[in-house]
Design a protein around this motif. Structure first.
Motif, PDB file in Angstrom:
ATOM      1  N   ARG A  76     -14.637  -0.774   1.487  1.00 52.58           N
ATOM      2  CA  ARG A  76     -13.039  -0.398   2.156  1.00 52.58           C
ATOM      3  C   ARG A  76     -13.490  -0.817   3.746  1.00 52.58           C
ATOM      4  NH1 ARG A  76     -16.712   3.964   0.237  1.00 52.58           N
ATOM      5  NH2 ARG A  76     -17.427   5.102   1.434  1.00 52.58           N
ATOM      6  N   VAL A 110      -8.748   3.104  -4.661  1.00 52.25           N
ATOM      7  CA  VAL A 110      -8.638   4.163  -4.186  1.00 52.25           C
ATOM      8  C   VAL A 110      -7.337   4.867  -3.427  1.00 52.25           C
ATOM      9  CG1 VAL A 110      -9.319   6.316  -5.066  1.00 52.25           C
ATOM     10  CG2 VAL A 110     -10.918   4.251  -5.432  1.00 52.25           C
ATOM     11  N   PHE A 111      -7.891   4.375  -2.476  1.00 52.47           N
ATOM     12  CA  PHE A 111      -7.738   5.155  -1.168  1.00 52.47           C
ATOM     13  C   PHE A 111      -6.455   4.646  -0.224  1.00 52.47           C
ATOM     14  CE2 PHE A 111     -12.030   6.693  -0.861  1.00 52.47           C
ATOM     15  CZ  PHE A 111     -12.331   6.177  -1.251  1.00 52.47           C
ATOM     16  N   ASN A 112      -5.234   5.898  -0.120  1.00 56.18           N
ATOM     17  CA  ASN A 112      -4.190   4.705  -0.296  1.00 56.18           C
ATOM     18  C   ASN A 112      -3.635   5.909   0.780  1.00 56.18           C
ATOM     19  OD1 ASN A 112      -1.712   3.758   0.714  1.00 56.18           O
ATOM     20  ND2 ASN A 112      -1.342   4.438  -1.875  1.00 56.18           N
ATOM     21  N   ASN A 113      -3.681   5.796   2.109  1.00 57.86           N
ATOM     22  CA  ASN A 113      -4.066   6.870   2.936  1.00 57.86           C
ATOM     23  C   ASN A 113      -3.752   6.144   5.029  1.00 57.86           C
ATOM     24  OD1 ASN A 113      -7.280   6.414   3.767  1.00 57.86           O
ATOM     25  ND2 ASN A 113      -7.444   8.191   2.106  1.00 57.86           N
ATOM     26  N   ILE A 116      -7.525   3.529   6.310  1.00 58.66           N
ATOM     27  CA  ILE A 116      -8.228   2.603   5.341  1.00 58.66           C
ATOM     28  C   ILE A 116      -6.839   0.987   5.429  1.00 58.66           C
ATOM     29  CG2 ILE A 116      -8.717   1.081   2.881  1.00 58.66           C
ATOM     30  CD1 ILE A 116     -10.688   2.637   4.117  1.00 58.66           C
ATOM     31  N   GLN A 118      -4.916  -1.185   4.106  1.00 61.33           N
ATOM     32  CA  GLN A 118      -4.431  -1.874   2.605  1.00 61.33           C
ATOM     33  C   GLN A 118      -4.687  -2.747   1.965  1.00 61.33           C
ATOM     34  OE1 GLN A 118      -3.575   1.155   0.402  1.00 61.33           O
ATOM     35  NE2 GLN A 118      -5.008   1.758   1.853  1.00 61.33           N
ATOM     36  N   CYS A 133     -14.478  -2.456  -9.207  1.00 59.50           N
ATOM     37  CA  CYS A 133     -14.782  -1.061  -8.561  1.00 59.50           C
ATOM     38  C   CYS A 133     -16.241  -0.140  -8.548  1.00 59.50           C
ATOM     39  CB  CYS A 133     -13.738   0.124  -8.527  1.00 59.50           C
ATOM     40  SG  CYS A 133     -13.949   1.101  -6.865  1.00 59.50           S
TER      41      CYS A 133
ATOM     42  N   ASN B  69      -7.566  13.252   1.543  1.00 57.70           N
ATOM     43  CA  ASN B  69      -6.839  12.152   0.504  1.00 57.70           C
ATOM     44  C   ASN B  69      -7.328  12.929  -1.151  1.00 57.70           C
ATOM     45  OD1 ASN B  69      -5.581  11.047  -0.262  1.00 57.70           O
ATOM     46  ND2 ASN B  69      -6.721   8.975  -0.762  1.00 57.70           N
ATOM     47  N   MET B  81     -13.306   9.956  -6.104  1.00 57.88           N
ATOM     48  CA  MET B  81     -13.197  10.003  -4.571  1.00 57.88           C
ATOM     49  C   MET B  81     -14.837   9.861  -4.446  1.00 57.88           C
ATOM     50  SD  MET B  81      -9.447  10.022  -2.665  1.00 57.88           S
ATOM     51  CE  MET B  81      -9.091   9.035  -2.608  1.00 57.88           C
ATOM     52  N   ARG B  84     -17.902   7.269  -3.982  1.00 58.30           N
ATOM     53  CA  ARG B  84     -17.724   6.180  -3.108  1.00 58.30           C
ATOM     54  C   ARG B  84     -18.172   7.038  -1.974  1.00 58.30           C
ATOM     55  NH1 ARG B  84     -14.669   5.470  -8.185  1.00 58.30           N
ATOM     56  NH2 ARG B  84     -14.521   4.121  -8.804  1.00 58.30           N
ATOM     57  N   GLN B 166     -20.479   2.219 -16.987  1.00 58.76           N
ATOM     58  CA  GLN B 166     -20.333   1.854 -15.041  1.00 58.76           C
ATOM     59  C   GLN B 166     -21.921   1.817 -14.920  1.00 58.76           C
ATOM     60  OE1 GLN B 166     -18.921   0.160 -12.774  1.00 58.76           O
ATOM     61  NE2 GLN B 166     -17.125   1.347 -11.912  1.00 58.76           N
TER      62      GLN B 166
ATOM     63  N   LEU C 147       0.032  11.652   5.156  1.00 59.80           N
ATOM     64  CA  LEU C 147      -1.026  11.143   4.459  1.00 59.80           C
ATOM     65  C   LEU C 147      -1.181   9.602   4.920  1.00 59.80           C
ATOM     66  CD1 LEU C 147      -3.315  10.973   2.675  1.00 59.80           C
ATOM     67  CD2 LEU C 147      -2.097  11.100   1.014  1.00 59.80           C
ATOM     68  N   GLY C 148       0.043   9.106   5.159  1.00 65.09           N
ATOM     69  CA  GLY C 148       0.143   7.491   5.124  1.00 65.09           C
ATOM     70  C   GLY C 148      -0.456   7.298   4.288  1.00 65.09           C
ATOM     71  N   TYR C 149       0.317   7.412   3.060  1.00 59.07           N
ATOM     72  CA  TYR C 149       0.502   7.208   2.134  1.00 59.07           C
ATOM     73  C   TYR C 149       1.567   5.766   2.224  1.00 59.07           C
ATOM     74  CZ  TYR C 149       1.548   6.503  -3.449  1.00 59.07           C
ATOM     75  OH  TYR C 149       1.891   6.627  -4.847  1.00 59.07           O
ATOM     76  N   GLU C 150       1.280   4.231   1.776  1.00 53.64           N
ATOM     77  CA  GLU C 150       1.901   3.243   1.157  1.00 53.64           C
ATOM     78  C   GLU C 150       1.882   2.649  -0.485  1.00 53.64           C
ATOM     79  OE1 GLU C 150       0.053   0.079   4.460  1.00 53.64           O
ATOM     80  OE2 GLU C 150       0.146  -0.771   2.303  1.00 53.64           O
ATOM     81  N   LYS C 165       4.816  -6.878   3.865  1.00 54.79           N
ATOM     82  CA  LYS C 165       3.900  -7.002   4.291  1.00 54.79           C
ATOM     83  C   LYS C 165       3.422  -7.198   5.189  1.00 54.79           C
ATOM     84  CE  LYS C 165       0.327  -5.996   1.402  1.00 54.79           C
ATOM     85  NZ  LYS C 165      -0.582  -4.892   1.113  1.00 54.79           N
TER      86      LYS C 165
END
Lengths: 160, 409, 174
Positions: A76, A110-113, A116, A118, A133, B69, B81, B84, B166, C147-150, C165
């Motif tokens: 990431r 997984v990280f939508n914040n 990170i 995108q 992943c 998050n 989460m 990771r 996994q 949160l910065g959610y996209e 984008k």
């Protein structure tokens, strides 16, 4: 067998320049050691003895960007790291390719914040995306082989 | 057109001595991309020739915002989460998070699930120590060790794949037990593994422990005394190398660890070599625990039957109305936890991994904080490296066993 | 084990004034903010809690007073005890005295709380951002920080998001 039959009496081989250069570029593509997070461990496993990547020409991983052709962004990319990734990409000499390994490098995962980026294609142009992943070492090798096929099809007018 | 940016000290000018700013000593940036820093760690080194006068760590290059998050997801979804964070020990992270949720909610775990959790956590500890051994030996130029360690690690990853599907981020341990029972081949695979591995560990030791090159590079390097170590908040192998007997598995046992007979290895010298011996011995003790757990493995269910918090087995959903309703509620809304805050800790391969979990009565965690061991272990680096050479710095970073995902979360 | 802890908690509440909370079989102490350095010294020297396990904060926005609670977790290795201390912090002029002089590892932990919550620590030797970039604005773990959610790209909105984008250019001659 093979090559000597075509050489004939004078020991001369004719081929297209494109084929020759593309073939040599794919067979010794050295990746840069750029593991960021969990995908880096699977990249190390792919380099180790069980799923040997040096069969495909990637014998060494060079830590210096000036000596490598391929950047495998494994892991990431956070907002603090993004300028560093771009700077390393700019330091690599042409021809260069980028593989985005894993979900976090391809699309943020997984990280939508806030922290990170995108998808690392917001920072460097990407040639091959490998999903997972983390992706299995075999998946990474499949991505590398796909990149080799893409390089084989490059045309002379697109060369760097 | 590439812009040439001036490289600044990024707000760290007050930490750098005057001699460096005047040019008498050298400032070297051991940047985020470096083969020996085990991740994205930036160190600003002040060097007098080859001697390190000060090493200032700059972290945050892998900050993922996990804690924020998790506040936006329900308890079950947030567990994904937690794998990771410390990516060398995903099973241990799951275990820490699930123990915290179970403590908050007041859930009991059946004995078979506890024993299986212990077996998987100890297998993960061996896998993590193998990577530590491989990479820190690689930094000291012992390359064959790297290849051997990864060969054994593949065996452990095969067992994890057999059980959960996994290799690394399994999320096999869930609140209330584990996801599903282990298949029949599990016992044979684990027993084969514990038959082979002691011989392999002897092989690694024969390459390194009495090797005069290795001894020269690790004995007397990076010493810290026991009191300083505790005051700086070190835990795990780094602390036990200095002689302090603190292991969360013995201090506050969880998941049935009190029934197993094992020792906590200790050394008193406090240098890199002591920590190496402590971790090698920890691998052997882990094998002992796995042996005992496999011999005593009880039969029974693997998930709690409190269906308010734990999903019912899928076979019941077709026949029982309550099971269907519980399943529906858990998947759409999640369960409500009582209002309050707890702290629960486990022993990860790096030290004390603690989870502070606070709930406000709703289905999502109000605040999750992970007390990660590598964060404190890295803080002591300037103290350990003062006066040593740059080559010793590499050996010291390897011996502290940091994982950047753990530090930056 | 818990008998010793009850005595210690009563002692602390008696010396510094505060309350106790009980949850899930464990008791935690609430102490006032100004006295935390002295309390930490007492906890370290007199009661033998030599390890600071955890130091973090919780944000209770939109509740203004107290807006934050600092949470400290101490462990005593020789005496086999663990203690949780909470310190309420108001929203305006959020600042707490530092315990760095007593426990050295509080240095980075308090920097992390400053970075993510904006709580200042009086007397800290080096208070600056640790996890976010040094010129970041805002404190991410506060509840009023987004949160910065996209929006994820699915197949039905792929083209709309694709246009917006910011893809990277190669940087050669553009």
């Amino acid at each position: 067998m093979g090559l000597e039959q075509k050489l004939g009496n004078m020991g001369v081989v004719t081929a297209r320049l494109e084929d020759l250069v593309n073939w040599s570029r794919t067979n010794a593509m050295w990746p840069m050691l750029f593991g960021l997070a969990c995908c880096a461990i699977e990249m190390m496993s792919a380099q180790a003895a069980n799923y040997d990547m040096s069969r495909f020409g990637m014998e060494l991983m060079r830590p210096s960007p000036r000596q490598s052709d391929l950047m495998i962004v494994a892991g990431r990319v956070s907002r603090k790291m993004a300028p560093v990734v771009r700077r390393l990409y700019d330091q690599m000499p042409d021809p260069k390719w980028v593989i985005a390994m894993g979900d976090c490098a391809s699309c943020g995962g997984v990280f939508n914040n806030y922290a990170i980026v995108q998808g690392v294609d917001e920072v460097v142009p990407v040639d091959v995306y490998v999903a997972g992943c983390p992706p299995r070492p075999e998946a990474l090798i499949h991505g590398v082989v796909t990149l080799h096929e893409k390089v084989r099809r490059e045309k002379m007018k697109d060369w760097a | 057109m590439a812009q040439i940016e001036e490289v600044t000290l990024d707000g760290m000018t007050h930490l750098v001595s005057d001699r460096a700013l005047q040019g008498e000593t050298m400032l070297l940036n051991m940047g985020p991309q470096h083969p020996s820093t085990h991740g994205v760690l930036r160190l600003l080194l002040e060097l007098d020739g080859e001697t390190v006068l000060n090493a200032i760590p700059d972290i945050g290059f892998l900050h993922t915002g996990v804690e924020k998050n998790m506040e936006a997801k329900t308890y079950q979804k947030a567990e994904v989460m937690s794998d990771r964070l410390d990516y060398m020990n995903p099973v241990g992270n799951n275990l820490a998070y699930c123990l915290a949720v179970e403590k908050l909610v007041g859930l009991d775990v059946p004995v078979r699930a506890q024993a299986l959790r212990v077996i998987l956590a100890e297998l993960q500890r061996i896998a993590s120590h193998l990577v530590w051994l491989g990479t820190s030996a690689l930094d000291l130029a012992a390359m064959s060790n790297f290849m051997y360690c990864f060969r054994e690690r593949e065996m452990i990853l095969d067992i994890l794949e057999l059980v959960s599907g996994q290799r690394m981020m399994t999320t096999y341990i869930r609140p209330g037990g584990i996801w599903r029972d282990v298949p029949v081949e599990f016992e044979a695979a684990v027993r084969d593994f514990i038959k082979i591995i002691p011989g392999r560990i002897d092989e690694y030791e024969s390459l390194l422990s009495k090797n005069p090159l290795f001894i020269d590079r690790t004995a007397g390097i990076g010493k810290i005394s026991a009191e300083d170590a505790v005051n700086w908040g070190l835990t795990g192998g780094t602390l036990r190398g200095s002689g302090v007997n603190y292991d969360v598995r013995k201090f506050a046992p969880y998941s049935g660890y009190e029934q197993y007979d094992f020792e906590v290895p200790l050394r008193t010298e406090g240098d890199v070599r002591a920590r190496y011996f402590v971790r090698i011995e920890e691998m052997r003790q882990s094998i002992r625990i796995i042996q005992q757990a496999m011999d005593k493995l009880p039969m029974g269910p693997v998930r709690s039957n409190n269906y308010k918090f734990v999903p019912p087995p899928r076979s019941e959903i077709g026949t029982s109305m309550e099971a269907l309703i519980h399943h529906f509620k858990l998947w759409t809304e999640g369960f409500d936890a009582p209002k309050g805050a707890i702290y629960s800790a486990v022993e990860s391969p790096r030290g004390e991994l603690g989870v502070y979990l606070e709930s406000d009565g709703g289905p999502k965690p109000f605040r999750v904080h992970f007390r990660t061991p590598s964060f404190d272990n890295l803080q002591v680096l300037p103290v350990l490296t003062k006066g040593f050479l740059v080559a010793d710095l590499v050996a010291i970073i390897g011996s502290i066993d940091i994982v950047l995902g753990d530090i930056d979360r | 084990m818990s008998e010793n802890l009850t005595e210690i908690i009563e002692n602390l509440v008696g010396k510094f004034g505060g309350q106790t909370i009980e949850f899930a079989g464990e008791t935690s102490v609430i102490l006032p903010a100004e006295k935390i350095t002295v309390a930490a010294r007492v906890i370290h020297d007199e009661f033998g809690f030599d390890l600071l396990s955890a130091l973090t904060a919780v944000d209770y926005w939109p509740q203004e007073d107290p807006r934050f609670h600092m949470v400290y977790r101490f462990t005593s290795i020789p005496r086999h005890l663990m203690l949780t201390v909470r310190v309420p912090v108001p929203a305006v002029e959020a600042s707490v005295p530092t315990i760095e002089t007593v426990y050295h590892n509080a240095n980075w932990k308090e920097r992390e709380v400053f970075d993510l919550f904006g709580i200042k620590f009086e007397g800290h030797s080096d208070l600056r951002r640790i996890l976010m970039p040094h010129d970041w604005e805002g404190h991410p773990l506060r509840k009023d920080y987004p949160l910065g959610y996209e929006e994820p790209q699915f197949s039905f909105n792929f083209d709309e998001i694709d246009v917006r984008k910011p893809y990277a250019k190669n940087g050669r001659g553009e």
